[in-house]
Structure formats: C-alpha cells, structure tokens
Motif scaffolding. Structure first.
Motif, PDB file in Angstrom:
ATOM      1  N   VAL A   1       0.864  -1.181   0.000  1.00  0.00           N
ATOM      2  CA  VAL A   1       0.000   0.000   0.000  1.00  0.00           C
ATOM      3  C   VAL A   1       0.897   1.227   0.000  1.00  0.00           C
ATOM      4  N   GLU A   2       0.748   2.066  -1.023  1.00  0.00           N
ATOM      5  CA  GLU A   2       1.612   3.237  -1.181  1.00  0.00           C
ATOM      6  C   GLU A   2       3.080   2.810  -1.147  1.00  0.00           C
ATOM      7  N   GLY A   3       3.347   1.634  -1.729  1.00  0.00           N
ATOM      8  CA  GLY A   3       4.706   1.120  -1.811  1.00  0.00           C
ATOM      9  C   GLY A   3       5.248   0.515  -0.533  1.00  0.00           C
ATOM     10  N   ARG A   4       4.446   0.482   0.531  1.00  0.00           N
ATOM     11  CA  ARG A   4       4.888  -0.111   1.797  1.00  0.00           C
ATOM     12  C   ARG A   4       4.302  -1.517   1.921  1.00  0.00           C
ATOM     13  N   GLN A   5       5.116  -2.483   2.307  1.00  0.00           N
ATOM     14  CA  GLN A   5       4.668  -3.870   2.353  1.00  0.00           C
ATOM     15  C   GLN A   5       3.965  -4.136   3.678  1.00  0.00           C
ATOM     16  N   ILE A   6       2.630  -4.225   3.642  1.00  0.00           N
ATOM     17  CA  ILE A   6       1.884  -4.436   4.879  1.00  0.00           C
ATOM     18  C   ILE A   6       1.497  -5.901   5.078  1.00  0.00           C
ATOM     19  N   VAL A   7       1.646  -6.731   4.035  1.00  0.00           N
ATOM     20  CA  VAL A   7       1.571  -8.189   4.184  1.00  0.00           C
ATOM     21  C   VAL A   7       2.820  -8.773   3.531  1.00  0.00           C
ATOM     22  N   ARG A   8       3.519  -9.619   4.284  1.00  0.00           N
ATOM     23  CA  ARG A   8       4.717 -10.287   3.765  1.00  0.00           C
ATOM     24  C   ARG A   8       4.603 -11.771   4.072  1.00  0.00           C
ATOM     25  N   ASP A   9       4.707 -12.583   3.021  1.00  0.00           N
ATOM     26  CA  ASP A   9       4.611 -14.039   3.177  1.00  0.00           C
ATOM     27  C   ASP A   9       3.356 -14.448   3.958  1.00  0.00           C
ATOM     28  N   GLY A  10       2.248 -13.766   3.655  1.00  0.00           N
ATOM     29  CA  GLY A  10       0.972 -14.127   4.250  1.00  0.00           C
ATOM     30  C   GLY A  10       0.740 -13.632   5.652  1.00  0.00           C
ATOM     31  N   HIS A  11       1.594 -12.731   6.144  1.00  0.00           N
ATOM     32  CA  HIS A  11       1.451 -12.224   7.512  1.00  0.00           C
ATOM     33  C   HIS A  11       1.400 -10.697   7.499  1.00  0.00           C
ATOM     34  N   VAL A  12       0.517 -10.139   8.304  1.00  0.00           N
ATOM     35  CA  VAL A  12       0.440  -8.689   8.459  1.00  0.00           C
ATOM     36  C   VAL A  12       1.688  -8.214   9.182  1.00  0.00           C
ATOM     37  N   THR A  13       2.356  -7.220   8.621  1.00  0.00           N
ATOM     38  CA  THR A  13       3.644  -6.776   9.167  1.00  0.00           C
ATOM     39  C   THR A  13       3.523  -5.657  10.188  1.00  0.00           C
ATOM     40  N   SER A  14       2.402  -4.952  10.199  1.00  0.00           N
ATOM     41  CA  SER A  14       2.346  -3.681  10.927  1.00  0.00           C
ATOM     42  C   SER A  14       1.843  -3.794  12.359  1.00  0.00           C
TER      43      SER A  14
END
Length: 443
Positions: A411-424
């Motif tokens: 979202v807006e170039g920021r990875q908020i899901v990585r490998d199926g997991h929410v990062t934030s």
C-alpha cells in the motif's frame, strides 16, 4: 526507496487497455509505480514474484468495521434486515472507543490478507465516547488506505425509527461533528491515505432534513456522500409508505445522486432507478455475501453495468457477512450474476475489474485500482503455486480457482503483508484482545 517486484508470472493491470503482461517486473518509488517491463534492475529492495499473479490492490466500497466484534450472534443469525438490526442495536450500544479501535484493527487486517489496499467504512453509531477518529487511528497502524464516513442515526424508537433512542444523535451535533472530522482528517490530494465522507445511515434512521443538509455540507466541503439504499423488500415498502416514492426518487429529490455519491446494496433498484444512476454517475457498493446472508436478494449488477452505473464491491459488516474477505466477495459476485442471468453473465476478469478499478472509480480514486505508470503503488501478489491453484489452466482467472489470500501486499509502496502475515501489528495479540472484548459483550 525503490522497490522491484520481479518475475511475476502474469501482471493483470486493469489499465485502460486491460492488458495482461507475462513475466513482468514493476518498479515502485515513493509510493508510485514508475516502470513496468522485463529485466528491470536497480532497486534497494526486491520482491520475488516468481509463480505469482500480480493485480492492483482490491478496493472495498462498503464496510462496518465495528461489527467484527459481533459475528454470528445467535439472535441475528436467521433474521431479515430489520429484525437483525433490532437484535444487534442493544449490543452495539455497549461499545466504546476501545471496541471501535480493536474491531477496526481486526477488520482491516482481515481485508489486507484478502488483497485489499483501499477500504471505505461506514460508522453510524457513537456510544460511550466513541468517535470516527478511533477507526482512523486503527487504519494508521495497519497502513491501509482509508475512506471512513461519518455516519449517523437521528430517529430513535420513540419517534418511529428502528434504533434505540440511546444510539441516536441530535442532528445539529451530527453536522457539527462532520465538519470536525473533515477538517481534522480529510486529505483531497492525489495519493491521500485518508479521505472522509458524510454518511447518514439510511432513510429509515434519519430525517429528510438531515439527508438534505448532509448533501449540502458534503458539497460545500468537497467530500463524498454515502448511505444504504433499496436493500430489500422491507426497505422499498418503508420508502413507499413514509415518503410516497421509491428509494431512487427519494435520493434524487434530496440531492443524493451524482458522481460524488455512492449507495450500498441497491438490491431492489428497478429499471428507471438504474437509468437514473447511470445518467447521474451515481455509484453502487454491491455486497453479495451480506445480501445472501440476510436474504435480501440478488442485486441487478449485470443490468447496472450494462447501463453504465459505476459498481464496486463491499464486504459489508461482519455481523451480516461474518467474514471480510474481499477476494471471496468478488467470487460470490460473479457466481450470483451467473445464477441470475446464466453462466456467461460475468467473467472472472470482469468481477476482478469491479473489485479493483471499479471500486476505485466509485470512491473517486482514479489514482488507484490500476497497475499503470503514475498510479499509486497499491499492489497485491498472489501465489498460484499452492494447492488452491493446482491444475489451473488460467491462473490469471484468479476468482475461479483462487487463492483468496495474498502472499504479499503493498500500500503506497509499503509492504503491509509479507509471506501471508500482516507486518504492521502483532495480529495474534490483537485477536486475543478482540476475543476478550467479545466475551465481555456476551456476558
């Protein structure tokens, strides 16, 4: 920082030519898509999309995030709309700021995992000090692009409305708070992460005066308008009895048509109303799972699309859907149009268009919903090497065989899901808190 998405099996762009690109790369810089091609290099970060389908992020045009705390409530499981509301209103009246914030965190995380990058929300009750700001704070934590709407109810049971008197507000105070939240949070610029709308709940929970005044206020402030309309047969009967007209005429009379307006559901629009919405470019948020769950019917989406009505998808609240998976919602939309109109009534790609670019157009976001140069870097990456897609001859027909959860989401170039997991956020901890709040409400 530049990010490269490398070696995508297929990029389904949803651009002006609806092009699909094989073995393609995408460069993202400062939240914007800056290059699309093959053999791209030079980036600080690389996401390997081998074996993946890449699409624009999905767009959710109707939700009630607070309802993630009231999934599968026994008294409302088998009720029609009005009875369902009467079951849930007393529970919702016990909410406060923490319930609003935590339920929004859960709802937004669930949407993100299903590939959603931009969502609206319709919050129309504010008990015990709750404010729209609570959900906006949750969106900041998750990193989702957000279009919250300041909803309202002003006609309680004592005045012939459905909601209990404790959940309604004074109309002057409603309008005053609309101004407050717009001034505090609305960003009209391209690439905005938060835009605010004005959204009286429905024709059966506010006055005609509030509907008219809300439209005037929204246009003065340059924001969009949203409400529920023509959801089921009870809705139509109420409109005919109380207003002497169908919902489409009611909306037009009060200034609630135009490209700055979108209505949720519209299951029962007739041909004349569809033509009105097409000519005025009034948008519709189609919520197929909720419409099935409440027995409301199948919205005439094929007729709307053929007439030129802007249509997006909505998961609706999790008290009437019990889920918030936008990819699953898109599949359901496709299947229902086939049930109503035949197997060739809607393709998987048309349903995906509605779930991406269609929703962005409904929300007035031409900067989103496409993978194209200069558009915002809201991008969903779907792994089609897993069991759900095994044996698929056309993985780009994503809604046929899945998957329904993303591998990566930007979202807006920021990875908020990585490998199926929410990062934030620490999602397991938030789930634990959500369940504790739900248990307290049950008690």
């Amino acid at each position: 920082m530049a990010i490269l998405i490398k070696n995508a099996t297929t990029v389904v762009t949803m651009d002006v030519t609806l092009s699909e690109l094989a073995q393609a790369d995408i460069r993202v810089e400062n939240g914007v898509i800056t290059d699309i091609g093959t053999g791209l290099t030079d980036a600080e970060d690389t996401i390997d999309a081998t074996g993946c389908i890449v699409t624009p992020g999905l767009v959710n045009t109707h939700h009630h995030l607070y309802q993630t705390l009231t999934r599968a409530v026994p008294g409302g499981q088998d009720a029609l709309l009005f009875g369902w509301l009467q079951t849930l209103y007393p529970i919702w009246s016990r909410f406060g700021p923490e319930e609003m914030f935590t339920s929004a965190q859960i709802g937004l995380a669930e949407l993100a995992l299903s590939g959603c990058t931009l969502t609206s929300d319709h919050l129309y009750l504010y008990p015990n000090g709750a404010r729209l700001d609570d959900t906006i704070a949750a969106s900041h934590e998750i990193g989702m692009r957000f279009h919250p709407t300041r909803g309202a109810m002003s006609i309680g049971e004592s005045d012939g409305g459905l909601p209990p008197d404790a959940l309604v507000e004074d109309e002057a105070a409603i309008l005053e708070d609309c101004v407050r939240v717009i001034d505090a949070h609305h960003d009209p610029r391209e690439g905005a992460m938060v835009r605010v709308g004005v959204a009286p709940c429905s024709p059966f929970s506010v006055s005609r005066d509030l509907m008219r005044d809300a439209a005037l206020l929204a246009r003065d402030k340059g924001v969009m308008l949203h409400t529920h309309l023509a959801e089921n047969d009870e809705d139509i009967a109420y409109s005919l009895e109380k207003f002497g007209c169908r919902p489409g005429q009611y909306a037009e009379d009060l200034g609630w048509t135009g490209p700055d307006v979108w209505h949720a559901h519209c299951v029962k629009l007739d041909g004349k109303e569809i033509d009105l919405f097409a000519k005025s470019r009034t948008g519709v948020a189609h919520c197929p799972c909720s419409n099935c769950r409440l027995g409301s019917g199948i919205a005439p989406v094929r007729a709307m699309r053929d007439a030129g009505v802007p249509v997006g998808l909505g998961v609706d609240g999790s008290a009437s859907n019990d889920a918030g998976n936008l990819a699953a919602e898109a599949r359901q939309a496709m299947l229902l149009q086939r049930v109503a109109n035949g197997a060739n009534a809607m393709s998987a790609r048309e349903a995906l268009f509605i779930a991406t670019r269609g929703g962005a157009e409904v929300l007035g976001r031409p900067d989103c919903g496409q993978i194209a140069l200069g558009k915002r870097a809201d991008i969903a990456i779907w792994d089609v090497t897993s069991v759900e897609s095994a044996g698929s001859w056309d993985p780009a027909a994503l809604l046929m065989a899945g998957p329904t959860q993303v591998k990566h989401l930007l979202v807006e170039g920021r990875q908020i899901v990585r490998d199926g997991h929410v990062t934030s956020i620490d999602l397991p901890r938030v789930v634990e808190r959500q369940n504790a709040l739900a248990r307290a409400l049950m008690g």
